[in-house]
Design an enzyme around this catalytic site. Structure first.
Site, PDB file in Angstrom:
ATOM      1  N   ARG A 135     -13.071  16.697  -4.563  1.00 58.95           N
ATOM      2  CA  ARG A 135     -12.956  17.793  -3.579  1.00 58.95           C
ATOM      3  C   ARG A 135     -12.163  18.968  -4.157  1.00 58.95           C
ATOM      4  O   ARG A 135     -12.510  20.121  -3.914  1.00 58.95           O
ATOM      5  CB  ARG A 135     -12.309  17.263  -2.299  1.00 58.95           C
ATOM      6  CG  ARG A 135     -13.156  16.195  -1.598  1.00 58.95           C
ATOM      7  CD  ARG A 135     -13.699  16.692  -0.278  1.00 58.95           C
ATOM      8  NE  ARG A 135     -14.766  15.844   0.210  1.00 58.95           N
ATOM      9  CZ  ARG A 135     -14.748  15.189   1.372  1.00 58.95           C
ATOM     10  NH1 ARG A 135     -13.703  15.275   2.158  1.00 58.95           N
ATOM     11  NH2 ARG A 135     -15.786  14.479   1.748  1.00 58.95           N
TER      12      ARG A 135
ATOM     13  N   ASP B 118       0.209  -2.933 -10.998  1.00 56.87           N
ATOM     14  CA  ASP B 118       1.401  -3.472 -11.672  1.00 56.87           C
ATOM     15  C   ASP B 118       2.619  -2.543 -11.654  1.00 56.87           C
ATOM     16  O   ASP B 118       3.738  -2.985 -11.883  1.00 56.87           O
ATOM     17  CB  ASP B 118       1.076  -3.808 -13.132  1.00 56.87           C
ATOM     18  CG  ASP B 118       0.197  -5.037 -13.265  1.00 56.87           C
ATOM     19  OD1 ASP B 118      -0.147  -5.632 -12.230  1.00 56.87           O
ATOM     20  OD2 ASP B 118      -0.141  -5.398 -14.407  1.00 56.87           O
TER      21      ASP B 118
ATOM     22  N   GLY C 174       1.205  -9.264 -12.421  1.00 61.65           N
ATOM     23  CA  GLY C 174       2.198  -8.556 -13.250  1.00 61.65           C
ATOM     24  C   GLY C 174       2.155  -9.186 -14.624  1.00 61.65           C
ATOM     25  O   GLY C 174       2.927 -10.092 -14.920  1.00 61.65           O
TER      26      GLY C 174
ATOM     27  N   ARG D 150       5.686 -27.023  -3.777  1.00 61.05           N
ATOM     28  CA  ARG D 150       4.286 -26.599  -3.796  1.00 61.05           C
ATOM     29  C   ARG D 150       4.190 -25.236  -4.469  1.00 61.05           C
ATOM     30  O   ARG D 150       5.145 -24.469  -4.449  1.00 61.05           O
ATOM     31  CB  ARG D 150       3.735 -26.450  -2.367  1.00 61.05           C
ATOM     32  CG  ARG D 150       3.659 -27.743  -1.589  1.00 61.05           C
ATOM     33  CD  ARG D 150       2.536 -28.635  -2.109  1.00 61.05           C
ATOM     34  NE  ARG D 150       2.346 -29.809  -1.288  1.00 61.05           N
ATOM     35  CZ  ARG D 150       3.049 -30.930  -1.373  1.00 61.05           C
ATOM     36  NH1 ARG D 150       4.032 -31.028  -2.256  1.00 61.05           N
ATOM     37  NH2 ARG D 150       2.786 -31.947  -0.592  1.00 61.05           N
TER      38      ARG D 150
ATOM     39  N   VAL E  60      -6.387 -11.422  -4.829  1.00 59.17           N
ATOM     40  CA  VAL E  60      -6.296 -10.931  -3.451  1.00 59.17           C
ATOM     41  C   VAL E  60      -5.394  -9.685  -3.420  1.00 59.17           C
ATOM     42  O   VAL E  60      -5.592  -8.764  -2.622  1.00 59.17           O
ATOM     43  CB  VAL E  60      -5.782 -12.073  -2.528  1.00 59.17           C
ATOM     44  CG1 VAL E  60      -4.305 -12.320  -2.680  1.00 59.17           C
ATOM     45  CG2 VAL E  60      -6.120 -11.810  -1.093  1.00 59.17           C
TER      46      VAL E  60
HETATM   47  O1  F6P Z   1      -3.230  -4.847 -14.751  1.00 56.57           O
HETATM   48  C1  F6P Z   1      -3.509  -5.237 -13.460  1.00 56.57           C
HETATM   49  C2  F6P Z   1      -3.767  -6.711 -13.393  1.00 56.57           C
HETATM   50  O2  F6P Z   1      -4.064  -7.001 -12.057  1.00 56.57           O
HETATM   51  C3  F6P Z   1      -2.645  -7.601 -13.911  1.00 56.57           C
HETATM   52  O3  F6P Z   1      -1.605  -7.763 -12.983  1.00 56.57           O
HETATM   53  C4  F6P Z   1      -3.382  -8.859 -14.216  1.00 56.57           C
HETATM   54  O4  F6P Z   1      -2.740  -9.624 -15.191  1.00 56.57           O
HETATM   55  C5  F6P Z   1      -4.699  -8.364 -14.739  1.00 56.57           C
HETATM   56  O5  F6P Z   1      -4.893  -7.098 -14.165  1.00 56.57           O
HETATM   57  C6  F6P Z   1      -5.854  -9.267 -14.438  1.00 56.57           C
HETATM   58  O6  F6P Z   1      -6.989  -8.729 -15.020  1.00 56.57           O
HETATM   59  P1  F6P Z   1      -8.465  -9.280 -14.775  1.00 56.57           P
HETATM   60  O7  F6P Z   1      -8.861  -8.897 -13.397  1.00 56.57           O
HETATM   61  O8  F6P Z   1      -9.281  -8.580 -15.820  1.00 56.57           O
HETATM   62  O9  F6P Z   1      -8.405 -10.752 -14.936  1.00 56.57           O
END
Ligand code: F6P
Length: 323
Positions: free
Chosen positions: A25, A128, A171, A247, A254
């Protein structure tokens, strides 16, 4: 500059659609043409390039994921791949790029500019929050709220069954998500790659006589922690405390989905618009960020090499509040 190409690259993040919308936009507002490159660098190489107008980005601000789709491209690491990409962009008259992604995506754009001279401005899109040059990345706020919602639910069942829960959040190399949700979720401990003393602190916490009497606990671990993920930690803890009911839950992808939060939509809209302004000002090979609520521009190489650190104050706060 007449035609701007926009693409999303690397892991998706909530708010990417809002960001594309803002780029499109703003560009149209200033009289430019905009094209969308699908599936990041893969689509650049495979010539998956579409025209975008103001209507193409209607009704997407609230949607998770990225309607342009995304990929991690091996082919773009090769000279042949980049040459194909260049010819495709030229055929579509694209003479400037906006890349929404992370460090890997910036690195690709940087090499591409050096080889073919097509200017690119980057926008930080990852859940992240580990990108240098911005206080917050697009997608982080939504991801921590999603993770927090799950932790609140886990807390209910942890309490009912008097169990210790280890919750693994995303992360890969950083603990921004883990630390934030540990504090907001009232966890007993956060295990993050940036704090090598955290495992000792958690063991100490769980071993305190008053804590051992406590009926339930939540420990949050970043997937990239040096001690291992939730399943590894569960085994380790069971060996140390055989009587404890433990656990684990891995929240996984998600955290990458869902409708972006208001904060992410606003951040994405602000940064997306500034990327177009930056190209209009002749900027290139920089990433746009927000630092102390001010728009900043960081050269790609600095953004890639720079290390964004989690706040020591937050680590200390998590320790104090888990008393
Ligand atoms: O970089 C973002 C991220 O979600 C990380 O936290 C995670 O390790 C990675 O991507 C997972 O990547 P993929 O979806 O390719 O398995």
């Amino acid at each position: 500059m007449k035609t701007i190409g926009v693409y999303t690259s690397g892991g998706d993040a909530p708010g990417m659609n809002a960001c594309i919308r803002s780029v499109v936009r703003t560009a149209i507002y200033h009289g430019y043409n905009v094209k969308g490159v699908k599936r990041g660098y893969e689509g650049m190489i495979e010539n998956e390039i579409i025209d975008l107008d103001r209507q193409s980005v209607a009704n997407i601000i609230q949607r998770g994921g990225t309607f342009l789709k995304t990929a991690r491209s091996e082919a773009f690491r090769t000279k042949e791949g980049r040459e194909k990409a260049y010819h495709n962009l030229k055929a579509h008259n694209i003479d400037a790029l906006v890349c929404i992604g992370g460090n890997g995506s910036y690195a690709g754009a940087n090499v591409f500019y050096e080889e073919y001279g097509i200017p690119c401005v980057g926008l930080p899109g990852t859940i992240d929050n580990d990108l240098y040059g911005t206080d917050y990345t697009i997608g982080y706020d939504t991801a921590i709220n999603t993770a927090l919602d799950s932790i609140d639910r886990i807390r209910d069942t942890a309490h009912s069954h008097e169990r210790v829960f280890i919750v693994e959040v995303m992360g890969r190399d950083s603990g921004f998500i883990a630390l934030a949700v540990a504090i907001a979720g009232g966890a007993e401990g956060a295990l993050i790659p940036e704090d090598i003393d955290d495992w000792g602190k958690v063991l100490e916490q769980l071993n305190r006589p008053d804590k051992r009497k406590k009926s339930f606990s939540i420990i949050v671990v970043a997937e990239g922690d040096e001690q291992g993920g939730a399943l590894v930690l569960e085994k380790k803890l069971k060996l140390i405390y055989p009587d404890m009911k433990i656990r684990s839950t891995i929240l996984g992808h998600v955290q990458r989905g869902g409708s972006p939060s208001a904060r992410d939509r606003i951040l994405a809209s602000r940064l997306g618009s500034q990327a177009v302004n930056a190209l209009m000002d002749g900027k290139k090979s920089v990433t746009v960020g927000l630092v102390s609520d001010k728009i900043t521009f960081t050269p790609f190489l600095k953004a890639i090499e720079g290390k964004k650190t989690v706040s020591k104050d937050l680590i200390a706060l998590a320790d104090i509040l888990s008393l």
